[in-house]
Design an enzyme around this catalytic site. Structure first.
Site, PDB file in Angstrom:
ATOM      1  N   GLU A  63      -8.987   2.130   9.454  1.00 23.72           N
ATOM      2  CA  GLU A  63      -8.004   2.962  10.159  1.00 23.72           C
ATOM      3  C   GLU A  63      -6.823   3.095   9.207  1.00 23.72           C
ATOM      4  O   GLU A  63      -5.929   2.263   9.191  1.00 23.72           O
ATOM      5  CB  GLU A  63      -7.625   2.302  11.481  1.00 23.72           C
ATOM      6  N   GLU A 108      -0.224   8.110   4.687  1.00 23.82           N
ATOM      7  CA  GLU A 108       0.133   6.671   4.685  1.00 23.82           C
ATOM      8  C   GLU A 108      -0.159   5.994   3.361  1.00 23.82           C
ATOM      9  O   GLU A 108      -0.093   4.771   3.263  1.00 23.82           O
ATOM     10  CB  GLU A 108      -0.595   5.936   5.816  1.00 23.82           C
TER      11      GLU A 108
HETATM   12  C1  LIG Z   1      -2.979   1.180   9.960  1.00 24.33           C
HETATM   13  S1  LIG Z   1      -3.207  -0.522   9.706  1.00 24.33           S
HETATM   14  C2  LIG Z   1      -4.754  -0.805  10.502  1.00 24.33           C
HETATM   15  C3  LIG Z   1      -4.981  -2.239  10.922  1.00 24.33           C
HETATM   16  C4  LIG Z   1      -6.277  -2.494  11.674  1.00 24.33           C
HETATM   17  N1  LIG Z   1      -7.429  -2.101  10.908  1.00 24.33           N
HETATM   18  C5  LIG Z   1      -6.304  -1.793  13.002  1.00 24.33           C
HETATM   19  O1  LIG Z   1      -7.089  -0.873  13.161  1.00 24.33           O
HETATM   20  O2  LIG Z   1      -5.540  -2.177  13.894  1.00 24.33           O
HETATM   21  C6  LIG Z   1      -3.588  -0.576   7.982  1.00 24.33           C
HETATM   22  C7  LIG Z   1      -3.655  -1.975   7.394  1.00 24.33           C
HETATM   23  O3  LIG Z   1      -4.080  -1.844   6.023  1.00 24.33           O
HETATM   24  C8  LIG Z   1      -3.431  -2.843   5.250  1.00 24.33           C
HETATM   25  N2  LIG Z   1      -3.487  -2.400   3.844  1.00 24.33           N
HETATM   26  C9  LIG Z   1      -2.809  -1.363   3.290  1.00 24.33           C
HETATM   27  N3  LIG Z   1      -3.153  -1.218   1.991  1.00 24.33           N
HETATM   28  C10 LIG Z   1      -4.068  -2.177   1.725  1.00 24.33           C
HETATM   29  C11 LIG Z   1      -4.788  -2.532   0.564  1.00 24.33           C
HETATM   30  N4  LIG Z   1      -4.629  -1.854  -0.580  1.00 24.33           N
HETATM   31  N5  LIG Z   1      -5.662  -3.561   0.632  1.00 24.33           N
HETATM   32  C12 LIG Z   1      -5.815  -4.259   1.789  1.00 24.33           C
HETATM   33  N6  LIG Z   1      -5.135  -3.970   2.930  1.00 24.33           N
HETATM   34  C13 LIG Z   1      -4.282  -2.943   2.908  1.00 24.33           C
HETATM   35  C14 LIG Z   1      -2.039  -2.907   5.861  1.00 24.33           C
HETATM   36  O4  LIG Z   1      -1.388  -4.138   5.541  1.00 24.33           O
HETATM   37  C15 LIG Z   1      -2.358  -2.755   7.355  1.00 24.33           C
HETATM   38  O5  LIG Z   1      -2.534  -4.011   7.976  1.00 24.33           O
END
Ligand SMILES: C[S@@+](CC[C@H](N)C(=O)[O-])C[C@H]1O[C@@H](n2cnc3c(N)ncnc32)[C@H](O)[C@@H]1O
Length: 391
Positions: free
Chosen positions: A105, A114
């Site tokens: 997501e 984002e």
């Molecule tokens: C929009 S949230 C979605 C969280 C969860 N999957 C949900 O559906 O509730 C995106 C997540 O991606 C993580 N994130 C962003 N860039 C990332 C990266 N390069 N590697 C790992 N995690 C990442 C952020 O910290 C955040 O927790």
């Protein structure tokens, strides 16, 4: 958006429209013995749903310390042996094995904004089995002009309310509107929505994530209105027959719709035309830089962007010195250097959305790269970028 605390994750978990649609897609796609990767796992919700759908192993990769919550929730729900939580940036994790499904997501208010698309495409190229499935598989961005009542418009603060000069509040109130989310009602829209762009997550080249997204449309009004905002949203294909949409006509989500402000309302009559050009560019790790411009019935263009809101109305042309800026430090021959400079320079970005041909002409980019960027053709862009690997 901060993802290392609970606030954002609570909001996403409480968004049942979002989460249940992902749950249904995961149930439809994940089969017993499937191996699943969850990119940006956050609280681990999508990993838990994949485990419940029968996955034999789920890799939950999350770069912030919220990863420990994902591990706790996996234990609590009896999936401690199935869900492997890895706290790391997905780009640093070598795949322990290839996976059948990647779920993520990664969506912003208008889908691509984002800065999470690049990590998802990097994960796809490194982790996904040939013939594997991406959830979501495609994302589209839409826009429509609207008249929103009770909008905190700049005009109020410019017009000496209570007989006092409150003008310093004018521009910040436009900025605030930009970041404010609320559910726009379908009847607020004054013209039919238009699709601005789409991205196929299964086939888009990685480089696509670093390029500007640019859309334009001539909106024709179906009624008279005082248009004070452009409203934008996304649609994401999660599985066959399962599309998550944040359109005003759809059930509300935590995203609401992005409200892209106009400084003063534009009085339009039925049959009038509003030309809109809109572009968004990834900038480093933060939110995208956005720029937009409008012209009513063929009149002067007014230019706006997220850093300098608003700029003076112009006839759509900019001085040659501004147009040449992207090439000024000698990076002009390099497409990614050109794009980075474009992203950091609102004037050059405006010039680009108003007149891409002229900016490209002044950019110093070789003909093949200019042609690729102008065409917007992903395959062509990919071909010219093979020598410019993304750092
Ligand atoms: C929009 S949230 C979605 C969280 C969860 N999957 C949900 O559906 O509730 C995106 C997540 O991606 C993580 N994130 C962003 N860039 C990332 C990266 N390069 N590697 C790992 N995690 C990442 C952020 O910290 C955040 O927790």
């Amino acid at each position: 958006m901060r993802y290392d605390g609970l606030i954002a994750h609570r909001a996403m978990l409480r968004d049942s429209e979002r989460t249940e649609r992902f749950a249904k897609a995961i149930e439809a796609v994940v089969r017993p013995r499937h191996v699943v990767l969850d990119v940006g796992a956050g609280s681990g919700i999508l990993s838990l749903l994949a485990a419940r759908a029968g996955a034999s192993r789920v890799y939950a990769v999350e770069r912030t310390p919220i990863a420990s919550l994902a591990a706790d929730l996996a234990q609590l729900n009896g999936y401690g042996e199935t869900v492997f939580v890895i706290q790391a940036d997905i780009q640093q994790v070598p795949p322990p094995e290839k996976v059948d499904v990647i779920v993520s997501e990664w969506l912003g208010a208008i889908g691509v904004d984002e800065n999470l698309l690049a990590p998802v495409l990097i994960a796809r190229d490194a982790w996904l089995k040939s013939g594997g499935t991406m959830i979501p598989s495609a994302v589209r961005t839409f826009m429509a002009p609207a008249e929103l009542r009770n909008r905190p418009d700049a005009g109020f603060f410019r017009n000496r309310p209570y007989g006092l000069d409150l003008s310093p509040l004018a521009e910040p109130s436009i900025h605030d509107l930009f970041w404010q989310r609320r559910h726009v009602r379908p009847e607020d829209l004054a013209a039919d929505p238009a699709e601005l762009w789409s991205v196929d997550i299964e086939t888009a080249p990685l480089e696509r994530a670093f390029l500007p997204w640019r859309g334009e449309h001539a909106f024709i009004f179906s009624r008279s209105a005082a248009v004070n905002v452009l409203v934008a949203w996304f649609e994401a294909d999660l599985a066959p027959g399962n599309t998550l949409t944040t359109a005003p006509s759809a059930p509300d989500t935590h995203w609401g719709q992005l409200q892209i402000p106009l400084e003063e309302p534009i009085e339009v009559a039925r049959g009038d035309r509003l030309d809109v050009r809109f572009a968004t560019l990834p900038v480093g790790d933060g939110p995208h830089q956005l720029a937009w411009s409008v012209s009513h019935n063929g009149g002067r263009w007014t230019l706006y962007d997220t850093r300098a809101l608003p700029t003076a109305p112009t006839n759509g042309t900019r001085p040659a010195a501004t147009l040449a800026t992207p090439a000024a430090n000698g990076n002009g021959a390099h497409l990614l250097g050109f794009l980075a400079e474009l992203a950091g320079n609102p004037d050059a970005l405006h010039a680009f959305i108003q007149n891409p041909e002229q900016v490209l002409e002044a950019s110093g980019l070789p003909e093949a790269k200019r042609a690729a960027l102008q065409s917007g053709n992903e395959l062509q862009i990919q071909q010219v970028l093979v020598t410019e690997r993304v750092p």
